[in-house]
Design a protein around this motif. Structure first.
Motif, PDB file in Angstrom:
ATOM      1  N   VAL A   8      18.950  21.130   7.856  1.00  0.00           N
ATOM      2  CA  VAL A   8      17.686  20.510   7.221  1.00  0.00           C
ATOM      3  C   VAL A   8      18.237  19.068   6.743  1.00  0.00           C
ATOM      4  CG1 VAL A   8      16.671  20.679   4.913  1.00  0.00           C
ATOM      5  CG2 VAL A   8      16.727  22.562   6.312  1.00  0.00           C
ATOM      6  N   SER A   9      19.487  19.168   6.383  1.00  0.00           N
ATOM      7  CA  SER A   9      19.987  17.663   5.818  1.00  0.00           C
ATOM      8  C   SER A   9      20.036  16.642   7.250  1.00  0.00           C
ATOM      9  CB  SER A   9      21.306  17.826   4.976  1.00  0.00           C
ATOM     10  OG  SER A   9      22.429  18.259   5.931  1.00  0.00           O
ATOM     11  N   HIS A  10      20.452  17.400   8.386  1.00  0.00           N
ATOM     12  CA  HIS A  10      20.642  16.685   9.549  1.00  0.00           C
ATOM     13  C   HIS A  10      19.333  15.846   9.948  1.00  0.00           C
ATOM     14  CE1 HIS A  10      24.208  15.289  11.012  1.00  0.00           C
ATOM     15  NE2 HIS A  10      24.000  15.078  12.098  1.00  0.00           N
ATOM     16  N   LEU A  11      18.346  16.786   9.832  1.00  0.00           N
ATOM     17  CA  LEU A  11      16.853  16.201  10.389  1.00  0.00           C
ATOM     18  C   LEU A  11      16.609  15.215   9.198  1.00  0.00           C
ATOM     19  CD1 LEU A  11      14.361  16.854  11.677  1.00  0.00           C
ATOM     20  CD2 LEU A  11      13.692  18.593   9.841  1.00  0.00           C
ATOM     21  N   ILE A  12      16.891  15.331   8.293  1.00  0.00           N
ATOM     22  CA  ILE A  12      16.645  14.046   7.081  1.00  0.00           C
ATOM     23  C   ILE A  12      17.339  12.935   7.485  1.00  0.00           C
ATOM     24  CG2 ILE A  12      16.557  13.391   4.783  1.00  0.00           C
ATOM     25  CD1 ILE A  12      16.125  16.252   4.053  1.00  0.00           C
ATOM     26  N   VAL A  13      18.628  13.181   7.852  1.00  0.00           N
ATOM     27  CA  VAL A  13      19.533  11.975   8.351  1.00  0.00           C
ATOM     28  C   VAL A  13      18.732  11.306   9.524  1.00  0.00           C
ATOM     29  CG1 VAL A  13      21.770  11.397   9.523  1.00  0.00           C
ATOM     30  CG2 VAL A  13      21.594  12.718   7.510  1.00  0.00           C
ATOM     31  N   HIS A  14      18.365  12.185  10.751  1.00  0.00           N
ATOM     32  CA  HIS A  14      17.698  11.403  11.865  1.00  0.00           C
ATOM     33  C   HIS A  14      16.556  10.692  11.623  1.00  0.00           C
ATOM     34  CE1 HIS A  14      20.831  12.533  14.677  1.00  0.00           C
ATOM     35  NE2 HIS A  14      21.090  13.614  13.987  1.00  0.00           N
ATOM     36  N   LEU A  15      15.724  11.281  10.722  1.00  0.00           N
ATOM     37  CA  LEU A  15      14.457  10.663  10.111  1.00  0.00           C
ATOM     38  C   LEU A  15      14.747   9.458   9.618  1.00  0.00           C
ATOM     39  CD1 LEU A  15      12.295  13.824   8.818  1.00  0.00           C
ATOM     40  CD2 LEU A  15      12.017  12.483  11.085  1.00  0.00           C
ATOM     41  N   LEU A  16      15.506   9.325   8.603  1.00  0.00           N
ATOM     42  CA  LEU A  16      16.024   8.029   7.977  1.00  0.00           C
ATOM     43  C   LEU A  16      16.527   6.978   8.817  1.00  0.00           C
ATOM     44  CD1 LEU A  16      17.559   9.539   4.325  1.00  0.00           C
ATOM     45  CD2 LEU A  16      15.368   8.218   4.922  1.00  0.00           C
ATOM     46  N   LYS A  17      17.515   7.571   9.750  1.00  0.00           N
ATOM     47  CA  LYS A  17      18.533   6.513  10.720  1.00  0.00           C
ATOM     48  C   LYS A  17      17.293   5.826  11.406  1.00  0.00           C
ATOM     49  CE  LYS A  17      22.913   8.603  11.058  1.00  0.00           C
ATOM     50  NZ  LYS A  17      24.045   7.729  11.515  1.00  0.00           N
ATOM     51  N   PHE A  54      22.802   4.056   8.555  1.00  0.00           N
ATOM     52  CA  PHE A  54      22.127   4.493   6.979  1.00  0.00           C
ATOM     53  C   PHE A  54      21.324   5.837   7.377  1.00  0.00           C
ATOM     54  CE2 PHE A  54      19.664   5.328   3.274  1.00  0.00           C
ATOM     55  CZ  PHE A  54      20.457   4.835   2.517  1.00  0.00           C
ATOM     56  N   PRO A  55      21.525   6.838   6.889  1.00  0.00           N
ATOM     57  CA  PRO A  55      22.950   7.286   5.997  1.00  0.00           C
ATOM     58  C   PRO A  55      24.025   8.039   7.032  1.00  0.00           C
ATOM     59  CG  PRO A  55      21.500   9.251   5.869  1.00  0.00           C
ATOM     60  CD  PRO A  55      20.771   8.215   6.662  1.00  0.00           C
ATOM     61  N   SER A  56      25.082   8.145   6.403  1.00  0.00           N
ATOM     62  CA  SER A  56      26.200   8.675   7.223  1.00  0.00           C
ATOM     63  C   SER A  56      26.076  10.107   7.643  1.00  0.00           C
ATOM     64  CB  SER A  56      27.539   8.564   6.381  1.00  0.00           C
ATOM     65  OG  SER A  56      28.441   9.110   7.276  1.00  0.00           O
ATOM     66  N   GLY A  57      25.791  10.403   9.000  1.00  0.00           N
ATOM     67  CA  GLY A  57      25.710  11.673   9.453  1.00  0.00           C
ATOM     68  C   GLY A  57      26.786  12.738   9.188  1.00  0.00           C
ATOM     69  N   HIS A  58      28.164  12.197   9.443  1.00  0.00           N
ATOM     70  CA  HIS A  58      29.468  12.940   9.206  1.00  0.00           C
ATOM     71  C   HIS A  58      29.646  13.406   7.895  1.00  0.00           C
ATOM     72  CE1 HIS A  58      30.391  11.511  13.236  1.00  0.00           C
ATOM     73  NE2 HIS A  58      31.526  12.219  13.245  1.00  0.00           N
ATOM     74  N   THR A  59      29.356  12.140   6.990  1.00  0.00           N
ATOM     75  CA  THR A  59      29.374  12.509   5.753  1.00  0.00           C
ATOM     76  C   THR A  59      28.389  13.554   5.032  1.00  0.00           C
ATOM     77  OG1 THR A  59      30.322  10.325   5.223  1.00  0.00           O
ATOM     78  CG2 THR A  59      29.686  11.524   3.016  1.00  0.00           C
ATOM     79  N   THR A  60      27.487  13.401   5.577  1.00  0.00           N
ATOM     80  CA  THR A  60      26.065  14.326   5.075  1.00  0.00           C
ATOM     81  C   THR A  60      26.359  15.864   5.666  1.00  0.00           C
ATOM     82  OG1 THR A  60      24.470  12.723   5.099  1.00  0.00           O
ATOM     83  CG2 THR A  60      23.709  14.834   5.318  1.00  0.00           C
ATOM     84  N   ALA A  61      26.865  15.794   6.680  1.00  0.00           N
ATOM     85  CA  ALA A  61      27.336  17.288   7.360  1.00  0.00           C
ATOM     86  C   ALA A  61      28.061  18.106   6.418  1.00  0.00           C
ATOM     87  CB  ALA A  61      27.646  17.174   8.815  1.00  0.00           C
ATOM     88  N   VAL A  62      29.407  17.489   6.158  1.00  0.00           N
ATOM     89  CA  VAL A  62      30.690  17.955   5.653  1.00  0.00           C
ATOM     90  C   VAL A  62      30.367  18.205   4.305  1.00  0.00           C
ATOM     91  CG1 VAL A  62      32.031  15.986   5.171  1.00  0.00           C
ATOM     92  CG2 VAL A  62      33.222  18.023   5.771  1.00  0.00           C
TER      93      VAL A  62
END
Length: 177
Positions: free
Chosen positions: A72-81, A108-116
């Motif tokens: 879910v967080s990664h989906l949001i990351v890709h939408l924001l990027k 924006f935002p950092s996907g690696h940071t979001t994931a971990v």
């Protein structure tokens, strides 16, 4: 308002340069590209799947929650990027130290940071003692993104916040079920 925006950008830039230029050394030049992989899709997804397949009972459930939070967080990351389209520091600042790290186009935002952070926050909610391992690892990954010149500090902070809020929402929903 533009004064605040300018101050935030200056702080972002100065903090990035501190990590990318001021603390540079050969040991970190070798270590940071390796440590940043702890936030990669391969490592984070594999970690969740490992917990699911090896774990039993509650541990398996933690693995599922971590995987859902990650997805879910990664989906949001890709939408924001793709919505914000912030260029990476290495594309804007000519004198950054760069390290042949695989990256996509936007920052924006950092996907690696979001994931971990999604995994670390899931662990903190469900196995609090593991937070003493999960959060330091997550912070280190965030720092690697600055050292490697692929993110601004605000990208990393946004990834931390996004993962934390997404994981908290998933935890809340799972507690209702």
């Amino acid at each position: 308002m533009s004064e605040i925006k300018g101050l935030l950008y200056t702080t972002d830039l100065n903090t990035l340069l501190l990590f990318n230029k001021s603390i540079k050394c050969r040991l970190l030049d070798r270590l940071m590209p390796l440590l940043t992989q702890l936030g990669s899709a391969l490592f984070t997804i594999s970690s969740c799947l490992l917990i699911i397949f090896i774990g039993k009972g509650e541990t398996r459930g933690i693995g599922f929650k971590a995987l859902v939070s990650l997805a879910v967080s990664h989906l949001i990351v890709h939408l924001l990027k793709n919505r914000i389209c912030r260029l990476r520091p290495i594309d804007v600042l000519p004198n950054l130290n760069t390290f042949n790290v695989a990256i996509d186009y936007y920052s924006f935002p950092s996907g690696h940071t979001t994931a971990v952070f999604a995994i670390a926050t899931t662990l903190a909610f469900n196995a609090p003692l593991l937070a003493f391992v999960g959060f330091p690892v997550a912070f280190i990954v965030g720092i690697t993104r600055l050292y490697l010149g692929v993110h601004y500090p605000s990208d990393v902070l946004a990834g931390m916040a996004l993962a934390t809020f997404t994981t908290a929402a998933i935890q809340f929903i799972s507690n209702l079920l």
